[in-house]
Design an enzyme around this catalytic site. Structure first.
Site, mmCIF file in Angstrom:
data_model
loop_
_atom_site.group_PDB
_atom_site.id
_atom_site.type_symbol
_atom_site.label_atom_id
_atom_site.label_comp_id
_atom_site.label_asym_id
_atom_site.label_seq_id
_atom_site.Cartn_x
_atom_site.Cartn_y
_atom_site.Cartn_z
ATOM 1 N N ASP A 143 -18.965 43.038 94.153
ATOM 2 C CA ASP A 143 -18.797 43.352 95.567
ATOM 3 C C ASP A 143 -18.494 44.852 95.650
ATOM 4 O O ASP A 143 -17.352 45.265 95.474
ATOM 5 C CB ASP A 143 -17.659 42.533 96.176
ATOM 6 C CG ASP A 143 -17.468 42.818 97.653
ATOM 7 O OD1 ASP A 143 -18.472 42.933 98.374
ATOM 8 O OD2 ASP A 143 -16.307 42.947 98.090
ATOM 9 N N GLU A 171 -23.892 42.685 96.040
ATOM 10 C CA GLU A 171 -24.048 42.520 97.485
ATOM 11 C C GLU A 171 -24.965 43.607 98.031
ATOM 12 O O GLU A 171 -24.798 44.793 97.751
ATOM 13 C CB GLU A 171 -22.703 42.584 98.202
ATOM 14 C CG GLU A 171 -22.831 42.359 99.716
ATOM 15 C CD GLU A 171 -21.483 42.387 100.406
ATOM 16 O OE1 GLU A 171 -21.165 43.407 101.045
ATOM 17 O OE2 GLU A 171 -20.745 41.383 100.285
ATOM 18 N N ASP A 174 -11.946 41.199 97.980
ATOM 19 C CA ASP A 174 -13.092 41.752 97.248
ATOM 20 C C ASP A 174 -13.371 40.951 95.983
ATOM 21 O O ASP A 174 -14.529 40.759 95.593
ATOM 22 C CB ASP A 174 -12.817 43.216 96.882
ATOM 23 C CG ASP A 174 -12.361 44.031 98.081
ATOM 24 O OD1 ASP A 174 -13.211 44.641 98.732
ATOM 25 O OD2 ASP A 174 -11.141 44.024 98.357
#
Length: 215
Positions: free
Chosen positions: A7, A68, A141
């Site tokens: 992430d 991501e 996160d």
């Protein structure tokens, strides 16, 4: 299948490693965050992220990396930092020959919770449940990184198997679509109807010629 989820972020870059196969129980091997001081210059921060990700790659040797996909936000500065951290993750994996897949936030949310509009609390709760963790991973996160890995195993794994099956079929002679078109005997009752033609134009009653007038 062992997947490292990333992430991306300049201040906090979430990382999580999940192992398993679609349809089976998944296991978390590790989760954490690579942090950089907000007051540092961009170069040292990107270098710190690279070093942190390299250590995770060394320790867990993932087969795949899921990152991501960066999407547009109102805060351009935040988007730029996220994109730069994302590029570092892609670079680290590619340098080692590890395949990288990008997943959108809505795709990850839909895979884990069933809704592309789920909030972070819902994602964290489902990640905790799917991986059977004793406590929710923190910060968010870290949970998002695990969600990325789960998403890739559930969705990417199925896609990879389908692609492999198509390739295997192709090596046996002909392409997947070509084989499908050749199945069954060719029609013997005249040419195939033209697209868009009315059904009556190419269907006739037994014993009546196409030129015979109607009574």
């Amino acid at each position: 299948m062992r997947v490292l989820g990333v992430d991306p972020g300049l201040t906090r870059c979430g990382v999580g490693v999940v192992e398993g196969l679609p349809g089976r129980q998944l296991a978390m091997l590790g989760v954490g965050v690579v942090r950089t001081p907000a007051e540092d210059e961009l170069g040292p921060r990107l270098l710190a992220i690279e070093q942190g990700l390299e250590s995770w790659l060394d320790r867990y040797s993932p087969e795949l990396v899921a990152v991501e996909r960066v999407f547009a936000q109102h805060n351009v500065r935040t988007v730029m930092g996220t994109a730069q951290a994302s590029a570092v993750a892609v670079l680290c994996a590619t340098r080692r020959g590890i395949p990288v897949t990008l997943h959108t936030p809505s795709e990850v949310k839909a895979a884990v919770t069933g809704s592309g509009r789920a909030d972070k609390a819902q994602v964290t709760a489902m990640v905790t449940r799917i991986l059977r963790l004793d406590a929710p991973p923190k910060p968010a996160d870290a949970a998002d990184a695990l969600a990325l890995a789960i998403c890739h195993i559930w969705r990417g794994g199925t896609t990879n198997r389908l692609t492999a099956a198509i390739k295997a079929h192709g090596t046996g002679g002909g392409s997947w679509h070509g084989a499908a078109r050749q199945e069954g005997p060719a029609p013997q009752d005249g040419p195939a109807p033209q697209a868009g033609a009315p059904r009556a134009a190419y269907g006739r009653a037994p014993g009546r010629s196409r030129s015979s007038p109607r009574p």
